[in-house]
Design a protein around this motif. Structure first.
Motif, mmCIF file in Angstrom:
data_model
loop_
_atom_site.group_PDB
_atom_site.id
_atom_site.type_symbol
_atom_site.label_atom_id
_atom_site.label_comp_id
_atom_site.label_asym_id
_atom_site.label_seq_id
_atom_site.Cartn_x
_atom_site.Cartn_y
_atom_site.Cartn_z
ATOM 1 N N GLY A 138 40.671 39.559 40.688
ATOM 2 C CA GLY A 138 39.733 39.115 41.718
ATOM 3 C C GLY A 138 38.635 40.150 41.924
ATOM 4 O O GLY A 138 37.456 39.813 42.054
ATOM 5 N N ARG A 139 39.045 41.435 41.909
ATOM 6 C CA ARG A 139 38.046 42.505 42.081
ATOM 7 C C ARG A 139 37.153 42.608 40.846
ATOM 8 O O ARG A 139 35.951 42.842 40.960
ATOM 9 C CB ARG A 139 38.750 43.847 42.304
ATOM 10 C CG ARG A 139 39.195 44.020 43.716
ATOM 11 C CD ARG A 139 39.584 45.451 44.031
ATOM 12 N NE ARG A 139 40.351 45.431 45.252
ATOM 13 C CZ ARG A 139 41.665 45.338 45.326
ATOM 14 N NH1 ARG A 139 42.373 45.306 44.226
ATOM 15 N NH2 ARG A 139 42.293 45.286 46.471
ATOM 16 N N ILE A 140 37.784 42.464 39.689
ATOM 17 C CA ILE A 140 36.999 42.539 38.446
ATOM 18 C C ILE A 140 35.899 41.469 38.475
ATOM 19 O O ILE A 140 34.760 41.716 38.110
ATOM 20 C CB ILE A 140 37.916 42.308 37.217
ATOM 21 C CG1 ILE A 140 38.938 43.428 37.080
ATOM 22 C CG2 ILE A 140 37.105 42.094 35.932
ATOM 23 C CD1 ILE A 140 38.474 44.665 36.400
ATOM 24 N N TYR A 141 36.271 40.264 38.942
ATOM 25 C CA TYR A 141 35.298 39.164 38.976
ATOM 26 C C TYR A 141 34.462 39.163 40.255
ATOM 27 O O TYR A 141 33.628 38.295 40.451
ATOM 28 C CB TYR A 141 36.026 37.819 38.869
ATOM 29 C CG TYR A 141 36.640 37.587 37.513
ATOM 30 C CD1 TYR A 141 35.859 37.558 36.368
ATOM 31 C CD2 TYR A 141 38.013 37.386 37.377
ATOM 32 C CE1 TYR A 141 36.427 37.338 35.126
ATOM 33 C CE2 TYR A 141 38.587 37.168 36.134
ATOM 34 C CZ TYR A 141 37.788 37.147 35.006
ATOM 35 O OH TYR A 141 38.343 36.937 33.784
ATOM 36 N N ASN A 142 34.765 40.100 41.134
ATOM 37 C CA ASN A 142 34.045 40.210 42.403
ATOM 38 C C ASN A 142 34.166 38.923 43.230
ATOM 39 O O ASN A 142 33.180 38.399 43.752
ATOM 40 C CB ASN A 142 32.569 40.538 42.145
ATOM 41 C CG ASN A 142 31.927 41.183 43.348
ATOM 42 O OD1 ASN A 142 32.620 41.733 44.204
ATOM 43 N ND2 ASN A 142 30.617 41.118 43.439
ATOM 44 N N LEU A 143 35.367 38.401 43.319
ATOM 45 C CA LEU A 143 35.585 37.169 44.075
ATOM 46 C C LEU A 143 35.707 37.485 45.554
ATOM 47 O O LEU A 143 36.146 38.574 45.931
ATOM 48 C CB LEU A 143 36.870 36.490 43.588
ATOM 49 C CG LEU A 143 36.923 36.150 42.103
ATOM 50 C CD1 LEU A 143 38.273 35.563 41.746
ATOM 51 C CD2 LEU A 143 35.822 35.175 41.746
ATOM 52 N N LYS A 144 35.374 36.495 46.344
ATOM 53 C CA LYS A 144 35.488 36.689 47.796
ATOM 54 C C LYS A 144 36.943 36.658 48.211
ATOM 55 O O LYS A 144 37.758 35.938 47.601
ATOM 56 C CB LYS A 144 34.722 35.605 48.519
ATOM 57 C CG LYS A 144 33.230 35.804 48.437
ATOM 58 C CD LYS A 144 32.517 34.731 49.193
ATOM 59 C CE LYS A 144 31.031 35.017 49.238
ATOM 60 N NZ LYS A 144 30.292 33.882 49.744
ATOM 61 N N ALA A 145 37.238 37.399 49.271
ATOM 62 C CA ALA A 145 38.633 37.563 49.688
ATOM 63 C C ALA A 145 39.295 36.230 50.015
ATOM 64 O O ALA A 145 40.444 35.974 49.608
ATOM 65 C CB ALA A 145 38.699 38.498 50.884
ATOM 66 N N ASP A 146 38.585 35.345 50.735
ATOM 67 C CA ASP A 146 39.222 34.083 51.112
ATOM 68 C C ASP A 146 39.463 33.192 49.896
ATOM 69 O O ASP A 146 40.466 32.481 49.803
ATOM 70 C CB ASP A 146 38.413 33.350 52.198
ATOM 71 C CG ASP A 146 36.953 33.205 51.820
ATOM 72 O OD1 ASP A 146 36.551 33.815 50.811
ATOM 73 O OD2 ASP A 146 36.228 32.479 52.527
ATOM 74 N N PHE A 147 38.562 33.282 48.927
ATOM 75 C CA PHE A 147 38.754 32.518 47.697
ATOM 76 C C PHE A 147 39.988 33.038 46.940
ATOM 77 O O PHE A 147 40.821 32.267 46.467
ATOM 78 C CB PHE A 147 37.503 32.638 46.819
ATOM 79 C CG PHE A 147 37.626 31.929 45.499
ATOM 80 C CD1 PHE A 147 37.392 30.568 45.396
ATOM 81 C CD2 PHE A 147 38.010 32.621 44.352
ATOM 82 C CE1 PHE A 147 37.530 29.919 44.181
ATOM 83 C CE2 PHE A 147 38.143 31.977 43.137
ATOM 84 C CZ PHE A 147 37.907 30.627 43.054
ATOM 85 N N ALA A 390 38.028 48.539 40.930
ATOM 86 C CA ALA A 390 39.266 47.884 40.487
ATOM 87 C C ALA A 390 39.976 48.735 39.437
ATOM 88 O O ALA A 390 41.192 48.926 39.490
ATOM 89 C CB ALA A 390 38.955 46.504 39.921
ATOM 90 N N LEU A 391 39.202 49.279 38.517
ATOM 91 C CA LEU A 391 39.805 50.068 37.432
ATOM 92 C C LEU A 391 40.385 51.384 37.959
ATOM 93 O O LEU A 391 41.486 51.785 37.576
ATOM 94 C CB LEU A 391 38.759 50.360 36.352
ATOM 95 C CG LEU A 391 38.289 49.149 35.535
ATOM 96 C CD1 LEU A 391 37.054 49.492 34.731
ATOM 97 C CD2 LEU A 391 39.388 48.659 34.612
ATOM 98 N N VAL A 392 39.626 52.022 38.849
ATOM 99 C CA VAL A 392 40.104 53.297 39.397
ATOM 100 C C VAL A 392 41.405 53.078 40.172
ATOM 101 O O VAL A 392 42.379 53.817 40.017
ATOM 102 C CB VAL A 392 39.023 53.927 40.309
ATOM 103 C CG1 VAL A 392 39.591 55.071 41.126
ATOM 104 C CG2 VAL A 392 37.851 54.415 39.478
ATOM 105 N N ARG A 393 41.422 52.014 40.951
ATOM 106 C CA ARG A 393 42.618 51.700 41.745
ATOM 107 C C ARG A 393 43.805 51.434 40.817
ATOM 108 O O ARG A 393 44.913 51.905 41.050
ATOM 109 C CB ARG A 393 42.321 50.472 42.604
ATOM 110 C CG ARG A 393 43.327 50.259 43.688
ATOM 111 C CD ARG A 393 42.922 49.142 44.623
ATOM 112 N NE ARG A 393 44.034 48.872 45.499
ATOM 113 C CZ ARG A 393 45.040 48.086 45.193
ATOM 114 N NH1 ARG A 393 45.075 47.482 44.029
ATOM 115 N NH2 ARG A 393 46.040 47.907 46.045
#
Ligand SMILES: Nc1ncnc2c1ncn2[C@@H]1O[C@H](COP(=O)(O)OP(=O)(O)OP(=O)(O)O)[C@@H](O)[C@H]1O
Length: 785
Positions: A138-147, A390-393
């Motif tokens: 989700g972070r890689i694709y930069n998706l919204k949290a609710d989505f 996302a990668l660092v995490r």
């Protein structure tokens, strides 16, 4: 018509087919811009005689909004084809367009969020939970949290996923594949490329997966390319491509295939086609029609779909246009994608984008698709913050969830520094040395006395008292016996005094310049050493000389003479830097500090993405749009913190626990060490980019250890090397830095000294050179963005 299985809406294939017929009936060029169009694709692995084509003149046409089932025996080239489609491999020749652009090109947006890829390998991080896995993508694709939240719930139900807090590594093979499938579906891509998604999935679930795919294509116009070994399940596809030996034997709808061959199962159709194919030698790459006899080529297909001749010509001119390399100049589809908003329901991405139209064809077939969410421009910046985060995490989780790794990073440097301090540079003790003192003869009453007065009496015994305790004096009856003990390794050496040592010594003192040779020989202390161990030899020699100096000067003092009188006229004054008794540990400490951090850096990074690459995780991430520069940067960020910790621990150990003195600026010393850690990390990254296996990386990092250590002047001065070898030594990354750190530690020098700043400059040059080489190697290996 809809069904329901376990609360999941199932859309029947009939509805799906109906929809396809509808879409195909629109005679517009815009509608026929294929999701995938391949002409005469050739792909080989390896080179020279051994290589044979894996893709051998393959043609393929996948319409947008349809499901394409790619079937074929194991090894026929399906995965290779898919990896070319997602931009991870390039064709050797032929043309491949995805949404009108070459995959991998910036305009295509592939790799990137337009495509959802489920590789054959699991390609997931085992130390992530299911939830973390989906949130990561989700972070890689930069998706919204609710989505993300909604998708997590929806896909968990659809794919019957285990609880979200279960670690991926603890799941069964089938469960893991379902998570992998969920990742591919997660961001609702326009094109889904699924390599055997239903392996290890029970029939009921397989059914709902297929129904979901059907719904994705019918309701949302998404295109699905799916490989499967379960040939019959592909009946739900709009079109099936039967692949054999790198070619498509046919490309048709399942209904047409069954009808044309008058058979009741697709397996039988495949069998029949294979039998026919055995009698055919493809010339310029098998076309659909010449391989199968009944199947249609793309032109025919176009006619069936009611396309105009102009449009069909344009489709056929694809190769000509592309061969000239001017997509925009020829009649071939020219899609210009601009950013659009894409939210759940409207867009799921956080990217700022705008809706626009795209010119799909030039000339008489020009047409536009307005407000199409497909027409997006995915220009790639050098890195994007959301992917980097996302990668660092992910890297941090990997470190902190792996106890072995954590210990390796933070305890190993401490252990190494401790072992160094405890073992290196200390004076040896308990060294056995044989003493043969012919002056002592109890039968004649000649015994050792312990006088400190000015008396020429048993001076041999008096001298022996000045020898350090590190030497254990072992008395022997005679010289022969003592030398035998030396030869058998019982003692490191033999000290021998003649019968009249004291007398002869006194005579020599009195005679001074006129002492005879005979007197000189009789008055000397003769020493036979075992010089097989250079360091021990040097220590014993030094202590024997030191003992004589102290004995002589004390004796002279007791007789109220000038202590220096009669002694060799040599005096080592206070050193310019350091002390007279500087420990070897102090000389070694700066070099060892550099060594520890350098090789920790190498070891930490040399394997970083190799296992990810082997497990297909790297490929999956890159298909998702992650760039190699981002992966490199994320590792740099992670290693940076590890390096800070390691450098701090090594310094604490050296300076505070083992009291190694640092006469210069501590900040400067830490800075030089830190730079070397960075050099090591950069070298490790280079190893990771060059090597395909962890064992290869390990071998290179291990193999570099000894030569680097020896040649950098860690334990032996470079001045002792041959002239030409010195050039090699000075070209090593650690040599100048070690010198530089030694200058700060022992001489207390600062940045103004060339010996100090040269070490810093050279370290920085090495860092840039190694990182630049990494990028070059990655680009050469097609791993760069
Ligand atoms: N990296 C590679 N280097 C050399 N040969 C390769 C490589 N990858 C695949 N091959 C070979 O290319 C051929 C096609 O492989 P591919 O994985 O594309 O087949 P496939 O149809 O997907 O098989 P399966 O259904 O078993 O996954 C096989 O003979 C395989 O051994």
């Amino acid at each position: 018509m809809t069904n329901s299985t376990e609360g999941i809406e199932i859309v029947s294939p009939s509805r799906h087919v109906e929809s396809e017929t509808h879409s195909n009936s629109i005679g517009s060029c815009a509608r026929i811009v294929p999701a995938v169009l391949i002409r005469n694709a050739i792909k080989r692995y390896g080179s020279g005689k051994r290589s044979s084509p894996v893709l051998d003149g393959l043609h393929m046409n996948v319409k947008q909004g349809t499901i394409y089932g790619l079937l074929g025996a194991s090894g026929c080239g399906k995965t290779t084809l898919l990896s070319c489609l997602v931009g991870r491999r390039r064709l050797d020749s032929g043309n491949m367009l995805v949404f009108g652009h070459e995959p991998g090109s910036e305009e295509s947006g592939i790799p990137g969020p337009r495509v959802g890829y489920m590789p054959q390998d699991l390609a997931l991080h085992g130390y992530f939970t299911i939830k973390e896995t989906l949130y990561y993508f989700g972070r890689i694709y930069n998706l919204k949290a609710d989505f993300v939240h909604a998708q997590l719930e929806f896909l968990s139900k659809l794919l019957d996923l285990p609880p979200g807090d279960r670690y991926v590594k603890t799941l069964s093979g089938g469960q893991q594949r379902r998570v992998s499938f969920a990742v591919a579906l997660f961001h609702e891509p326009e094109l889904l490329i699924l390599d055997e998604p239903t392996v290890g999935v029970d029939p009921l679930l397989r059914h709902s997966i297929w129904n979901h795919l059907v719904r994705q294509s019918v309701d949302h116009g998404r295109t699905v390319i799916v490989t499967t070994h379960y040939i019959e399940e592909a009946r739900q596809a709009n079109k099936i491509g039967l692949m054999r030996s790198g070619r498509l034997l046919t490309e048709e709808s399942p209904e047409n295939l069954l009808r044309m061959y008058g058979l009741s199962s697709l397996e039988d159709v495949f069998l029949k086609l294979c039998v026919k194919d055995n009698g055919i030698t493809p010339s310029d790459g098998a076309t659909i029609s010449n391989a199968a006899g009944h199947a249609l080529d793309q032109t025919q297909e176009g006619r069936r779909n009611g396309l105009s001749d102009d449009c069909i010509q344009q489709l056929e001119s694809f190769e000509i246009c592309n061969d000239h390399g001017h997509q925009s100049a020829g009649p071939f589809p020219v899609a210009s994608f601009k950013n659009v908003v894409h939210k759940p329901g409207t867009s799921s991405m956080n990217d700022t984008s705008e809706t626009s139209s795209a010119v799909l064809f030039t000339g008489s077939c020009s047409s536009t698709i307005s407000s199409s969410s497909r027409n997006r421009n995915f220009t790639r910046p050098l890195f994007s913050s959301h992917r980097l985060i996302a990668l660092v995490r992910k890297n941090y989780l990997h470190t902190f969830r792996n106890v072995g790794m954590f210990v390796f990073i933070y305890l190993l440097p401490l252990i190494q520094a401790t072992v160094f301090n405890l073992t290196l540079g200390h004076e040896p003790t308990g060294l056995m040395v044989g003493i043969v003192n012919d002056e002592v003869d109890p039968s004649e009453g000649l015994l050792c006395n312990y006088t400190t007065a000015c008396s020429y009496s048993m001076l041999s015994c008096r001298y022996l008292r000045y020898i350090r305790d590190n030497i254990v004096q072992v008395p022997y009856e005679n010289l022969t016996e003592a030398l035998e003990a030396g030869r058998s390794g019982e003692v490191w050496g033999v000290i021998h005094f003649g019968h009249n040592f004291t007398e002869e010594f006194e005579k020599r003192q009195v005679d001074g310049d006129s002492a005879t040779l005979e007197n000189i020989i009789r008055s000397r202390i003769s020493i036979n050493m075992d010089s097989s161990n250079h360091l021990i030899y040097t220590y014993i020699e030094r202590w024997i000389l030191e003992a004589f100096e102290n004995f002589f000067k004390d004796f002279m003092r007791s007789c109220e003479h000038e202590p220096e009188a009669g002694y060799i006229p040599l005096e080592f004054m206070e050193p310019v830097y350091g002390q007279k008794e500087t420990q070897f540990t102090e000389f070694m400490a700066p070099a060892f500090t550099v060594l520890i951090v350098y090789f920790m850096g190498v070891s930490l990074t040399s394997g970083v993405f190799i296992s990810e690459r082997q497990q297909g995780i790297l490929d999956r991430c890159m298909v998702a749009g992650v760039q190699m520069t981002e992966i490199l940067m994320s590792h740099l960020v992670n290693q940076f913190t590890a390096m800070i910790g390691q450098t701090a621990l090594v310094f604490i150990c050296m300076l505070l626990i083992f009291n190694i003195p640092c006469h210069g600026s501590l900040t400067l010393a830490i800075f030089i060490t830190f730079l070397q850690s960075f050099v090591g990390m950069s070298f490790g990254l280079l190893i990771a980019t060059v090597c395909d296996s962890e064992i290869g990386a390990l071998l290179i990092s291990q193999a570099s250890f000894l030569p680097f250590t020896v040649i950098c002047g860690v334990s032996w001065p470079i001045e002792g090397m041959s002239f030409y070898l010195r050039f090699v030594a000075y070209s090593m990354p650690m040599t100048y830095a070690i010198e530089s750190l030694r200058c700060v530690f022992t001489r207390g020098w600062g940045m103004e000294q060339p010996d100090v700043y040269v070490g810093i400059i050279i370290s920085i040059v090495w860092i840039f050179a190694l990182l630049a080489t990494c990028v070059i190697v990655l680009r050469a290996r097609k791993y760069a963005g």
